[in-house]
Design a protein around this motif. Structure first.
Motif, mmCIF file in Angstrom:
data_model
loop_
_atom_site.group_PDB
_atom_site.id
_atom_site.type_symbol
_atom_site.label_atom_id
_atom_site.label_comp_id
_atom_site.label_asym_id
_atom_site.label_seq_id
_atom_site.Cartn_x
_atom_site.Cartn_y
_atom_site.Cartn_z
ATOM 1 N N GLY A 318 0.874 -1.107 0.172
ATOM 2 C CA GLY A 318 0.030 0.048 -0.162
ATOM 3 C C GLY A 318 0.811 1.292 -0.068
ATOM 4 N N ALA A 319 2.073 1.107 0.722
ATOM 5 C CA ALA A 319 2.746 2.337 0.740
ATOM 6 C C ALA A 319 4.047 2.572 -0.438
ATOM 7 C CB ALA A 319 3.484 2.341 2.113
ATOM 8 N N PHE A 320 4.314 1.486 -0.921
ATOM 9 C CA PHE A 320 5.497 1.318 -1.636
ATOM 10 C C PHE A 320 5.337 1.287 -3.207
ATOM 11 C CE2 PHE A 320 7.448 0.334 2.452
ATOM 12 C CZ PHE A 320 7.638 1.648 2.709
ATOM 13 N N GLU A 321 4.240 0.538 -3.596
ATOM 14 C CA GLU A 321 3.861 0.127 -5.019
ATOM 15 C C GLU A 321 4.046 1.569 -5.806
ATOM 16 O OE1 GLU A 321 1.923 -4.204 -5.683
ATOM 17 O OE2 GLU A 321 0.654 -2.718 -4.661
ATOM 18 N N PHE A 322 4.370 1.549 -6.819
ATOM 19 C CA PHE A 322 4.425 2.585 -7.735
ATOM 20 C C PHE A 322 4.967 3.876 -7.063
ATOM 21 C CE2 PHE A 322 2.603 6.296 -10.159
ATOM 22 C CZ PHE A 322 3.539 6.422 -11.224
ATOM 23 N N GLN A 323 6.102 3.452 -6.076
ATOM 24 C CA GLN A 323 6.841 4.512 -5.319
ATOM 25 C C GLN A 323 5.764 5.457 -4.326
ATOM 26 O OE1 GLN A 323 8.039 2.480 -7.784
ATOM 27 N NE2 GLN A 323 8.077 4.317 -9.165
ATOM 28 N N GLY A 324 4.672 4.881 -3.985
ATOM 29 C CA GLY A 324 3.869 5.721 -3.273
ATOM 30 C C GLY A 324 3.088 6.761 -3.915
#
Ligand code: NAD
Length: 542
Positions: A318-324
């Motif tokens: 939730g926080a890091f996919e596609f660099q947030g």
């Protein structure tokens, strides 16, 4: 309506392809990526029937390799914008008149073109322009855009079928007219699907559009334009312009025929647009529709009973996919003291298992680059500040490097101050801030979440305790337009979880739903009386 009550094909969500090693789709997208990467494209604006090249160009570079140029685009003069408006108004007459099933066909065809011959193109372009890994590109540029196009056609047919009752002797009917004027679509960098959907949803309902994509997304917006052209959208229905957003907006919003804005982007820009529309209100022939989906400070809240692996996975994805850089990305997290260490250790192990941030061409990379130097510098500044602040501690990541691409390590800040700046401010990057609460303070923490941020876009609660879930669902009812139970707060699917938030997160008109399409029509009620009275006297008059 022509000569039949047509039923549109039932919309179903586009299946997500795997791109596993050895799969044909992986080979195709990598081939397309290389072809685009080693080419130089010159992207014109599209105004009426013309491809407009002003010669005033800007270069385009992938965020993960910022010295490499993949092409240029032409920027608008004020006259180009006036021409785009004029072309809209010329195209409007015929487009507003054409039968709805013709419009439906065009957009259904566009969806099938993306699902088939354009899939690798739109995905490869999104990997290059926005530095998405292939999974992120596939779920956005291919699947979500296909879903928007197909579901919107279904919703349009449902809207048209919605008709009033008629008493004896009369027939009431409603026609859903397009707005009287043109729609201005302003789109963000982060979703190719949103870029396509904002102009397309208004056009589907019979409107004509001036579309201004984000400078950082023009490379993949060009593929959308190619698809719309091949699908048969007539000239002038969607006019595409690039350049100085202030000049373009000033020109568009000065037009008496401006009838609505379809915006997705940051809160401060949307507020400035709203103000400008208010200032110009006496100029317009109709009250403009104002639709805007904006920023977020999306939360994850873990109850002491929550499964720690599930919480950690919700954070890592939730926080890091596609660099947030999803508007829905988790950026503030509330963990109970009793399980916080276990959860943070699991998150750290996840981060250790990611490769160092790199190019999406290397498909083993989970994390790629953030969108541009402005974003990189802003994130670096917050990370540096957290390193200095006594109430903050960086427990994972914290490094960054822009030598080749705008790479920021996935970073976890733990703070002792629940109102610490990174708990409140939208950073839009791979930085998440964690506040650890006393297990006994569950109810107080709910209140804290409700009052910490101006936004109300997405949020998630994880718990095995049904009473706690019910309490959180009620206490947080105004904190999120999309609320998740035992899941991460990202990944809304068109047709299943219509998306949008309230408070400073937007007008909550739910992209990918009939509610949104209703903003692009102005219903006309027609009452027809079959035996028309010929005497004014009512019986009571004797
Ligand atoms: P942004 O606000 O910088 O840009 C969005 C668009 O507005 C771009 O086309 C940009 O050129 C244009 N713009 C910028 N300044 C303008 C001005 N003064 N006048 C007119 N137009 C102007 O946003 P971004 O960086 O592209 O996207 C990220 C933001 O979008 C984040 O805040 C994110 O939360 C939000 N977002 C929200 C949703 C949602 O559904 N709520 C979805 C995606 C993104």
């Amino acid at each position: 309506m022509g000569k039949g009550f047509f039923q549109v094909p039932k919309a179903i969500n586009e299946p997500i392809k795997s791109y596993a090693p050895g799969s044909p789709e992986r080979a195709l997208v990598l081939e397309q990526y290389k072809a685009y990467y080693n080419d130089q494209i010159d992207i014109p604006m599209y105004i009426g029937p013309d491809e407009v090249r002003t010669g005033n160009t800007k270069p385009m570079s992938p965020p993960h390799d910022h010295q490499h140029i993949v092409g240029t685009y032409h920027t608008a003069t004020k006259k180009n914008i006036q021409d785009a408006i004029d072309n809209c108004l010329t195209a409007r007459e015929e487009w507003a008149r054409v039968s709805w099933e013709q419009r439906a066909s065009i957009f259904l065809k566009a969806a099938d073109l993306i699902a088939g011959p354009y899939r690798s193109k739109i995905n490869a372009a999104t990997m290059i322009a926005q530095s998405k890994n292939i999974h992120q590109a596939e779920i956005d540029a291919a699947c979500e855009l296909i879903d928007f196009l197909r579901f919107n056609v279904e919703y349009m047919s449902q809207i048209y079928a919605e008709q009033p009752a008629s008493a004896a002797g009369i027939w009431n009917r409603v026609e859903y007219r397009p707005l009287e004027g043109f729609v201005y679509a302003i789109t963000p960098f982060n979703f190719t699907a949103i870029a396509g959907n904002l102009p397309a949803s208004a056009a589907l309902m019979g409107n004509v559009v001036v579309w201004k994509p984000s400078d950082s997304q023009i490379f993949s917006a060009k593929v959308i334009v190619d698809i719309f052209k091949e699908a048969g959208i007539p000239d002038g229905v969607i006019n595409v312009v690039y350049g100085d957003p202030v000049m373009i907006t000033d020109t568009v919003l000065a037009s008496p025929d401006f009838a609505g804005i379809h915006f997705t982007g940051s809160t401060h820009v949307f507020k400035s647009l709203w103000k400008q529309i208010g200032t110009n209100i006496d100029t317009y022939k109709t009250y403009p529709r104002i639709v805007g989906e904006t920023g977020g400070k999306d939360f994850i809240l873990a109850h002491p009973t929550a499964n720690t692996k599930q919480v950690a996975t919700a954070i890592s994805r939730g926080a890091f996919e596609f660099q947030g850089q999803k508007c829905s990305a988790a950026s503030r997290v509330y963990l109970p003291k009793s399980t916080s260490k276990q959860i943070l250790d699991l998150v750290k192990a996840d981060i250790d298992s990611f490769n160092k941030p790199g190019s999406p061409e290397d498909m083993s990379n989970f994390i790629t680059a953030v969108i541009h130097e402005g974003s990189f510098d802003k994130l670096a500044k917050y990370i540096d500040q957290a390193k200095k602040d006594t109430q903050a501690e960086i427990v994972a990541g914290g490094n960054y490097d822009k030598t080749k691409g705008y790479f920021i390590e996935p970073t976890v800040i733990v703070t002792t101050d629940p109102k610490y700046t990174t708990m409140e401010t939208e950073l839009f990057g791979p930085v998440v801030t964690v506040y650890i609460y006393d297990d006994a303070e569950w109810s107080k923490t709910l209140e804290l979440i409700d009052t910490t941020s101006e936004y109300a876009l997405t949020g998630a609660v994880l718990s095995k305790d049904r009473y706690a879930i019910e309490e959180a669902t009620k206490a947080l009812q105004n904190c999120a337009g999309n609320f998740y139970i035992n899941d991460k707060p990202t990944g809304a699917v068109v047709g299943q979880q219509p998306f949008g938030g309230a408070r400073a997160s937007g007008t909550n008109d739910k992209a990918g739903s009939a509610q949104n399409l209703l903003r692009w029509v102005s219903p006309r009620l027609i009452k027809e009386t079959f035996v028309t009275p010929e005497n004014y006297r009512y019986p009571f008059l004797g």
